[in-house]
Design an enzyme around this catalytic site. Sequence first.
Site, short mmCIF file in Angstrom:
data_model
loop_
_atom_site.label_atom_id
_atom_site.label_comp_id
_atom_site.label_asym_id
_atom_site.label_seq_id
_atom_site.Cartn_x
_atom_site.Cartn_y
_atom_site.Cartn_z
N PHE A 1 5.58 -0.71 -11.28
CA PHE A 1 5.62 -1.67 -10.18
C PHE A 1 6.84 -2.57 -10.37
O PHE A 1 7.10 -3.04 -11.49
CB PHE A 1 4.32 -2.49 -10.16
CG PHE A 1 4.16 -3.29 -8.90
CD1 PHE A 1 3.66 -2.70 -7.74
CD2 PHE A 1 4.52 -4.62 -8.85
CE1 PHE A 1 3.52 -3.43 -6.57
CE2 PHE A 1 4.39 -5.36 -7.68
CZ PHE A 1 3.88 -4.76 -6.54
N ASP B 1 -1.21 -3.48 -17.11
CA ASP B 1 -1.33 -4.12 -15.80
C ASP B 1 -2.48 -3.44 -15.06
O ASP B 1 -2.43 -2.24 -14.77
CB ASP B 1 -0.01 -3.98 -15.03
CG ASP B 1 -0.02 -4.80 -13.73
OD1 ASP B 1 -1.11 -4.96 -13.15
OD2 ASP B 1 1.06 -5.26 -13.32
N TYR C 1 -6.09 -10.59 -5.47
CA TYR C 1 -6.17 -10.41 -4.01
C TYR C 1 -6.33 -8.96 -3.55
O TYR C 1 -6.37 -8.70 -2.37
CB TYR C 1 -4.95 -11.05 -3.31
CG TYR C 1 -3.60 -10.64 -3.87
CD1 TYR C 1 -3.02 -9.42 -3.52
CD2 TYR C 1 -2.90 -11.48 -4.73
CE1 TYR C 1 -1.79 -9.05 -4.03
CE2 TYR C 1 -1.66 -11.11 -5.24
CZ TYR C 1 -1.12 -9.89 -4.89
OH TYR C 1 0.09 -9.54 -5.41
N LYS C 2 -6.41 -8.02 -4.50
CA LYS C 2 -6.60 -6.62 -4.12
C LYS C 2 -8.10 -6.34 -4.06
O LYS C 2 -8.78 -6.86 -3.20
CB LYS C 2 -5.81 -5.72 -5.07
CG LYS C 2 -4.31 -5.91 -4.86
CD LYS C 2 -3.44 -5.19 -5.88
CE LYS C 2 -1.97 -5.42 -5.52
NZ LYS C 2 -1.08 -5.27 -6.66
N ARG D 1 -0.16 5.56 2.41
CA ARG D 1 -1.13 5.24 1.36
C ARG D 1 -2.42 4.70 1.99
O ARG D 1 -2.37 3.85 2.88
CB ARG D 1 -0.48 4.16 0.50
CG ARG D 1 -1.04 3.93 -0.85
CD ARG D 1 -0.20 2.95 -1.65
NE ARG D 1 -0.28 1.59 -1.11
CZ ARG D 1 -0.09 0.48 -1.81
NH1 ARG D 1 0.22 0.55 -3.08
NH2 ARG D 1 -0.19 -0.70 -1.24
C1 LIG Z 1 -0.01 -6.10 -6.79
C2 LIG Z 1 0.67 -5.93 -8.10
C3 LIG Z 1 1.33 -7.00 -8.71
C4 LIG Z 1 1.43 -8.30 -7.97
O1 LIG Z 1 2.17 -9.29 -8.61
P1 LIG Z 1 2.21 -10.75 -7.96
O2 LIG Z 1 2.87 -11.57 -8.96
O3 LIG Z 1 0.79 -11.15 -7.66
O4 LIG Z 1 2.97 -10.65 -6.67
C5 LIG Z 1 1.89 -6.79 -9.96
N1 LIG Z 1 1.79 -5.60 -10.58
C6 LIG Z 1 1.16 -4.55 -10.01
C7 LIG Z 1 1.05 -3.24 -10.74
C8 LIG Z 1 0.59 -4.68 -8.75
O5 LIG Z 1 -0.03 -3.65 -8.18
#
Ligand SMILES: *Cc1c(COP(=O)(O)O)cnc(C)c1O
Length: 413
Positions: A129, A199, A224-225, A372
């Site tokens: 990511f 993560d 938030y997911k 997706r």
């Molecule tokens: C959604 C997501 C993030 C989000 O990071 P924010 O700091 O909340 O914007 C980070 N890493 C992964 C793998 C994600 O899926």
Amino acid sequence: MKTIPSTLAEARARDAADPLAHARDRFALPPGIYLDGNSLGARPRATPAHVAEVVDRQWGESLVAGWNRHDWIGLPARLGARIAPLIGAAPDEVIVTDSVSVNLFKLIAAALMAAPAGRTKILTEPGNFPTDLYIAQGVAALRPGTILRTLPVDAIAAAIDESTALVMLTHVHYRTARMLDVEALTAAAQAKGAVILWDLSHSTGAVTLDLNAARVDLAVGCGYKYLNGGPGAPGFLYVAERHQARLVSPLTGWFGHQDAFAFSDDYVPAPGISRFLCGTPPIIAMAALEAGLATFDGIAIADVVAKSRALSDLLIARIEALCGDALTLASPRDADRRGSHISFAHEDAYALTQALIAQDITGDFRAPDLFRLGLTPLYLGFADVWRAAETIGELVRTRGWDRPEFRKRAKVT
Ligand SMILES: *Cc1c(COP(=O)(O)O)cnc(C)c1O
């Protein structure tokens, strides 16, 4: 194992027998079918009243006394303790704070700062990511001598050596939903004396996790997911108990101090997980996350995982039956190696996504070519998945996506 429904009637029968069917009432869903809870969870019914309670009554009536009277000060730890059972951690190993990005910064830097001399390397995979890569690049730039190496994930275990300080991996990949073996990779890192940081953004609340059983060192995750905390909800971090006294946050804010309200000049880290707090917690945002976490009350995560797999298998089977070669599965076919979303490659995945959204079926697009769809067992049913696949099949068959208005790019995809 139950077979995949092969008619709409069978899909409806599965909904009727679904032990999680009642959970849908915990959400306020607009018309349509929402297949993007892996990006932003749906809004719980209870969120407005709970946030209003915090704003109107707690803040409005108690003012600054609310920090004690309503224990706002304890909210980061309280919410962390509620996330702990979803990830197989002890309650005092998890705390809610900051964004995933900031938490990555804190834990990457803490791991490097505590690494023995000579351990200067961070290993991760290309295509991780973006924020994970960017934050690692930022930490490396702050610490001359740090080497950041990206390697295909299958080559990571063999590349860990005595110069490795940290292995940083994402458990469920945001593009393909490919799920890594936490236990094996954690053991591989530790066998060579390295620390691992997982993560869990696309995992928490959707797949089986047992951080303690796998002896995971460090982890971060998203509010938030699948946890339904609302746009920009705070994230969480996990530090195994055995590391808590050893690791120090590089963001030495006063909320991580052992006695913030002594107002002393010198930083002394708090003894436990709260040393990873930084500044004043956003209480209103945390109240929304509290309502999000409550959607898991009384729910067995094993039921969530079983339903996620069954919904995913149905979606793959129907889309492949209806779309033929126009869509190519980009996610693992084996449910044991897959998280809770499904990606397909398509010649114009952006236009297809937009055309679906125009019919109230929300998925998302990930550049350059993926379309997706997220499966959220708490508020999606088998008939929803059936109907979504029918609409996708119709759009693909008629090339109904092939229109200029569906190619106009928005800022957020
Ligand atoms: C959604 C997501 C993030 C989000 O990071 P924010 O700091 O909340 O914007 C980070 N890493 C992964 C793998 C994600 O899926």
